[in-house]
Design an enzyme around this catalytic site. Structure first.
Site, PDB file in Angstrom:
ATOM      1  N   GLY A 175       3.629   0.966   2.979  1.00 49.97           N
ATOM      2  CA  GLY A 175       4.523  -0.214   3.126  1.00 49.97           C
ATOM      3  C   GLY A 175       3.959  -1.394   2.659  1.00 49.97           C
ATOM      4  N   ASP A 207     -11.012   5.292   6.200  1.00 51.37           N
ATOM      5  CA  ASP A 207     -10.389   4.933   4.624  1.00 51.37           C
ATOM      6  C   ASP A 207     -11.069   3.333   4.639  1.00 51.37           C
ATOM      7  OD1 ASP A 207      -9.096   4.508   2.551  1.00 51.37           O
ATOM      8  OD2 ASP A 207      -7.374   3.941   3.152  1.00 51.37           O
ATOM      9  N   GLY A 229       0.828  -1.102   0.059  1.00 53.41           N
ATOM     10  CA  GLY A 229       0.027   0.114  -0.038  1.00 53.41           C
ATOM     11  C   GLY A 229       0.797   1.186  -0.011  1.00 53.41           C
TER      12      GLY A 229
HETATM   13  N1  ATP Z   1      -3.227  -8.847   8.867  1.00 52.04           N
HETATM   14  C1  ATP Z   1      -3.247  -9.172   7.613  1.00 52.04           C
HETATM   15  N2  ATP Z   1      -3.524 -10.264   7.184  1.00 52.04           N
HETATM   16  C2  ATP Z   1      -3.427 -10.467   5.826  1.00 52.04           C
HETATM   17  N3  ATP Z   1      -3.401  -9.417   4.682  1.00 52.04           N
HETATM   18  C3  ATP Z   1      -3.218  -8.412   5.310  1.00 52.04           C
HETATM   19  C4  ATP Z   1      -3.019  -7.840   6.658  1.00 52.04           C
HETATM   20  N4  ATP Z   1      -2.951  -6.721   6.742  1.00 52.04           N
HETATM   21  C5  ATP Z   1      -3.072  -6.373   5.462  1.00 52.04           C
HETATM   22  N5  ATP Z   1      -2.769  -7.005   4.531  1.00 52.04           N
HETATM   23  C6  ATP Z   1      -2.885  -6.890   3.069  1.00 52.04           C
HETATM   24  O1  ATP Z   1      -2.121  -6.047   2.967  1.00 52.04           O
HETATM   25  C7  ATP Z   1      -3.063  -4.908   2.147  1.00 52.04           C
HETATM   26  C8  ATP Z   1      -2.434  -3.642   2.530  1.00 52.04           C
HETATM   27  O2  ATP Z   1      -2.502  -3.347   3.866  1.00 52.04           O
HETATM   28  P1  ATP Z   1      -2.931  -2.104   4.653  1.00 52.04           P
HETATM   29  O3  ATP Z   1      -4.129  -1.534   3.846  1.00 52.04           O
HETATM   30  O4  ATP Z   1      -2.649  -2.107   5.934  1.00 52.04           O
HETATM   31  O5  ATP Z   1      -1.537  -1.092   4.110  1.00 52.04           O
HETATM   32  P2  ATP Z   1      -1.681   0.219   3.404  1.00 52.04           P
HETATM   33  O6  ATP Z   1       0.138   0.509   3.057  1.00 52.04           O
HETATM   34  O7  ATP Z   1      -2.319   1.077   4.388  1.00 52.04           O
HETATM   35  O8  ATP Z   1      -2.258   0.168   2.173  1.00 52.04           O
HETATM   36  P3  ATP Z   1      -3.322   1.010   1.350  1.00 52.04           P
HETATM   37  O9  ATP Z   1      -2.481   2.094   0.920  1.00 52.04           O
HETATM   38  O10 ATP Z   1      -4.032   0.167   0.455  1.00 52.04           O
HETATM   39  O11 ATP Z   1      -4.242   1.516   2.362  1.00 52.04           O
HETATM   40  C9  ATP Z   1      -4.305  -5.336   2.476  1.00 52.04           C
HETATM   41  O12 ATP Z   1      -5.223  -4.873   1.607  1.00 52.04           O
HETATM   42  C10 ATP Z   1      -4.386  -6.912   2.758  1.00 52.04           C
HETATM   43  O13 ATP Z   1      -4.624  -7.411   1.368  1.00 52.04           O
END
Ligand code: ATP
Length: 518
Positions: free
Chosen positions: A37, A164, A34
Site C-alpha cells: 500500500g 524484513d 510498498g
Molecule cells: N510511520 C511512518 N512515518 C514515516 N514514514 C513512514 C512510516 N511508515 C512507513 N513510512 C514510509 O513508507 C515506506 C513504506 O512503508 P512500509 O514498509 O510500512 O510499507 P510496505 O508496503 O510494507 O513497503 P515495502 O513493500 O517496501 O516493505 C517506508 O519505507 C517509509 O519510508
C-alpha cells in the site's frame, strides 16, 4: 494470498479501533509506497498531530481482508517499545473509492479503504543514507545500531520474527529515535523451531544463507543476518551483498563468508536445496580482509552477525553487550544527533529520477541548440525544489540552506522506475531485490536490475565508498575514507577507555535496560 472472511478483521480490538473515519485526517503528501500500500503523511484535523497513514492495498484481494495486513495489525498491537513503530489506530474511508475525476473505482468488494495510523517518522534509513554527501559519524552508527538491536531484541523476546529488516523499514525521527517498521512479513514463532515457516521472506540482499538453502525451520537468527548486512552497509557506504537473484545472492555470500561444511555449519548438507546450490569450490572467508579498515570491535561484531550457521550467529541480546558498544567513541545519545530535512526512500528515489530527467532534458536541449560560447542557465525542472540544497547538511546548521517545504509530490506512477520494488507488482524497473514470499519459483522469477552500484568489493579491498546509488562518489559509510571525520558533536575516535559518555539508556554493560517490558 489467503484471506479472512469478507468484512471481518477478527481482531480483539477495543471499540474505538477502526471506528474513526479517514476524514479525521488531512492527507498532506505521499511518503512511501510498498508492496502492500501507499503511505501518506497526514494531519489529525483536531489535534494537528502529524501521522503516517498506511493504506492497506485491497486491489489484489478478490474478497476479504489481506492476511498480511491482519498479521501486521495483530503483531503491532501487542508490541510496545520505544524502538518499534507504534500503531495508533485503524481508520476507514466511508464510501466507495473514487478516482481523481470522482468516478467510482470498481472491483473492490470493500466499500472504503482501510488505513493504519502510525506516528510520523521523519526518515527511513535508506532515504537518509541516500542523501547526497551523507556522512554518519561513528557514534551515530553506534546509536542507530544499538536502537535497532534493542527493538529487535524486544521482538525476539516476545517471539516475533520481523523477517524484513532493511534500511527502508528502519524509521528514524529528528530526535534520533530509530523504530522498526513494516511488520507485514512478521510472524510469531515458538522457541522449539519445529514449525515449518516459509523461506521466501526477507528482501534478497538481506536474506540469510539458511533461507537461501531452503530451510523452513528457523528463528531469530534470520533477522540477525539482516542486521549484519545493515551494519556493514552503514560502515561500508553501500549494500554489501547486492545479488540479482537467489543463486547469485548465495554466491555473493559464499564469496564473502566462505563456503560452509559440516564442520563449520553442522547440518548444512541436509538443507533442502544444498545439493542443488552447493558451491562448486571451497572459498575461504574474507570478511576480515574485505572490511579490514573497519574498527576492530566493529569487525568483530560483524563477524559474529555474518556467521553462516544460524545457531552460532550472535543474538540481539549478546550483540548489545558487544565491546563495540562499550568502547570509545560511545554511541551518541539520540537527541544529540543532527536533524535533517525529511528523507524517505520513496522521495529520494523520486528526486534522483527527476534529476536524471532534468539532466537528460538539458543534454537534449544542448544538442538541439548548441551554443558553445555561452553558458546555459540551469534548467528549472518541475519538481526540483531542492536543487540548491546541500541536503546532506544537518538542519541545525545555520549555514545550511533549508527547504521551505515538502520536497515530494503526491502522484507516483507505478511501472518502470516506479515505487513498487518487487517484480510481483509488475514493476521491472526498480533496482530492488525480490522481497520473496510472493514470487515465483526459486530461480525462475524475473529478477530486478541492480540500481545501487556494481560489485561490492572492487579489487578485493574497501575500494571507494561509491555510495548507495553507485558511482556518485558520496557514500555515507564511516569506512576508511570517512574515518577521520568527526561526528557533528565533536566526539573523537580515541578517548580514554570507558568514560562518562557511555550509553545513558543502557546503564552498565551487564545491567542494560532494553525497555520496560522484561
Ligand atoms: N510511520 C511512518 N512515518 C514515516 N514514514 C513512514 C512510516 N511508515 C512507513 N513510512 C514510509 O513508507 C515506506 C513504506 O512503508 P512500509 O514498509 O510500512 O510499507 P510496505 O508496503 O510494507 O513497503 P515495502 O513493500 O517496501 O516493505 C517506508 O519505507 C517509509 O519510508
Amino acid at each position: 494470498m489467503a484471506v479472512a472472511g469478507p468484512g471481518q478483521l477478527n481482531l480483539d480490538e477495543s471499540p474505538s479501533w477502526g471506528s474513526r473515519s479517514i476524514d479525521c485526517f488531512e492527507k498532506l503528501e505521499q511518503i512511501g509506497e510498498g508492496t502492500y500500500g501507499q503511505v501518506f503523511m497526514a494531519k489529525e484535523t483536531e489535534t494537528k498531530e502529524i501521522v503516517a497513514l498506511k493504506k492497506i492495498r485491497m486491489d489484489n484481494e478478490r474478497e476479504g481482508f489481506p492476511i498480511t495486513a491482519i498479521r501486521e495489525i495483530k503483531i503491532l498491537k501487542k508490541l510496545h517499545h520505544q524502538n518499534v513503530i507504534n500503531l495508533k489506530e485503524i481508520v476507514t474511508s466511508p464510501g466507495p473509492e473514487r478516482d481523481e475525476q470522482g468516478k467510482q473505482i470498481e472491483g473492490n468488494k470493500y466499500k472504503g479503504s482501510i488505513y493504519m495510523v502510525f506516528g510520523y517518522m521523519d526518515h527511513d534509513l535508506t532515504g537518509l543514507s541516500d542523501r547526497p554527501a551523507m556522512r554518519f559519524s561513528i557514534p551515530q552508527v553506534k546509536c542507530y545500531m544499538r536502537q535497532l538491536l534493542m527493538g529487535l531484541h524486544y521482538c525476539h523476546i516476545n517471539q516475533v520474527l520481523h523477517r524484513d529488516i532493511k534500511g527502508s523499514n528502519l524509521l528514524i525521527d529528528n530526535h534520533g529515535i530509530l523504530k522498526l517498521a513494516d511488520f507485514g512479513l512478521a510472524r510469531s514463532f515458538s522457541n522449539d523451531h519445529h514449525a515449518n515457516l516459509t523461506n521466501r521472506v526477507i528482501t534478497l540482499w538481506y536474506r540469510p544463507p539458511e533461507l537461501l538453502l531452503g530451510s523452513t525451520q528457523y528463528g531469530p537468527a534470520v533477522d540477525m543476518w539482516s542486521v549484519g548486512c545493515i551494519f556493514a552497509e552503514l560502515l561500508y557506504g553501500k549494500p554489501i551483498l547486492p545479488g540479482k537473484n537467489e543463486p547469485e545472492q548465495l554466491t555473493k555470500i559464499f564469496e564473502l563468508c566462505g563456503t560452509p561444511d559440516e564442520f563449520s555449519w553442522p547440518g548444512v548438507m541436509k538443507l533442502p536445496w544444498y545439493n542443488n546450490l552447493k558451491p562448486p569450490r571451497v572459498i575461504t572467508r574474507r570478511v576480515k580482509e574485505v572490511f579490514k579498515h573497519f574498527d576492530p570491535h566493529a569487525l568483530d561484531l560483524l563477524e559474529k552477525m555474518l556467521t553462516l550457521d544460524p545457531l552460532q550467529r550472535i543474538s540481539a541480546k549478546d550483540a548489545l553487550d558487544a565491546d563495540y558498544f562499550w568502547t570509545d567513541p560511545p554511541p551518541a545519545e539520540p537527541h544529540t544527533l543532527p536533524k535533517y530535512e525529511s528523507s524517505h526512500e520513496f522521495q529520494t528515489k523520486k528526486k534522483r529520477q527527476q534529476q536524471r530527467q532534468a539532466e537528460e532534458a538539458a543534454k537534449r536541449q544542448k544538442v538541439q541548440h548548441p551554443h558553445p560560447h555561452a553558458r546555459l542557465p540551469p534548467i528549472q525542472h518541475q519538481g526540483q525544489p531542492h536543487s540548491q540544497i546541500r541536503s546532506g547538511q544537518p538542519m541545525g546548521n545555520p549555514h545550511a540552506p533549508m527547504a521551505p517545504g515538502p520536497s515530494h509530490h503526491y502522484t507516483k506512477p507505478r511501472g518502470p522506475g516506479g515505487p513498487n520494488r518487487y517484480p510481483q507488482g509488475g514493476n521491472q524497473g526498480r533496482g530492488y531485490p525480490n522481497r520473496g514470499g510472493q514470487g515465483g519459483g526459486y530461480s525462475s522469477g524475473p529478477y530486478p536490475q541492480q540500481g545501487r552500484g556494481p560489485q561490492p568489493y572492487p579489487g578485493g579491498g574497501m575500494g571507494g565508498t561509491g555510495g548507495p546509488s553507485g558511482g556518485n562518489g558520496s557514500g555515507y559509510g564511516v569506512g576508511r575514507p570517512n574515518y577521520q571525520q568527526v561526528g557533528p558533536y565533536g566526539v573523537s575516535g580515541s578517548g580514554p577507555g570507558r568514560g562518562s559518555n557511555y550509553p545513558q539508556q543502557g546503564g552498565s554493560r551487564n545491567q542494560q535496560q532494553y525497555g520496560n517490558w522484561q
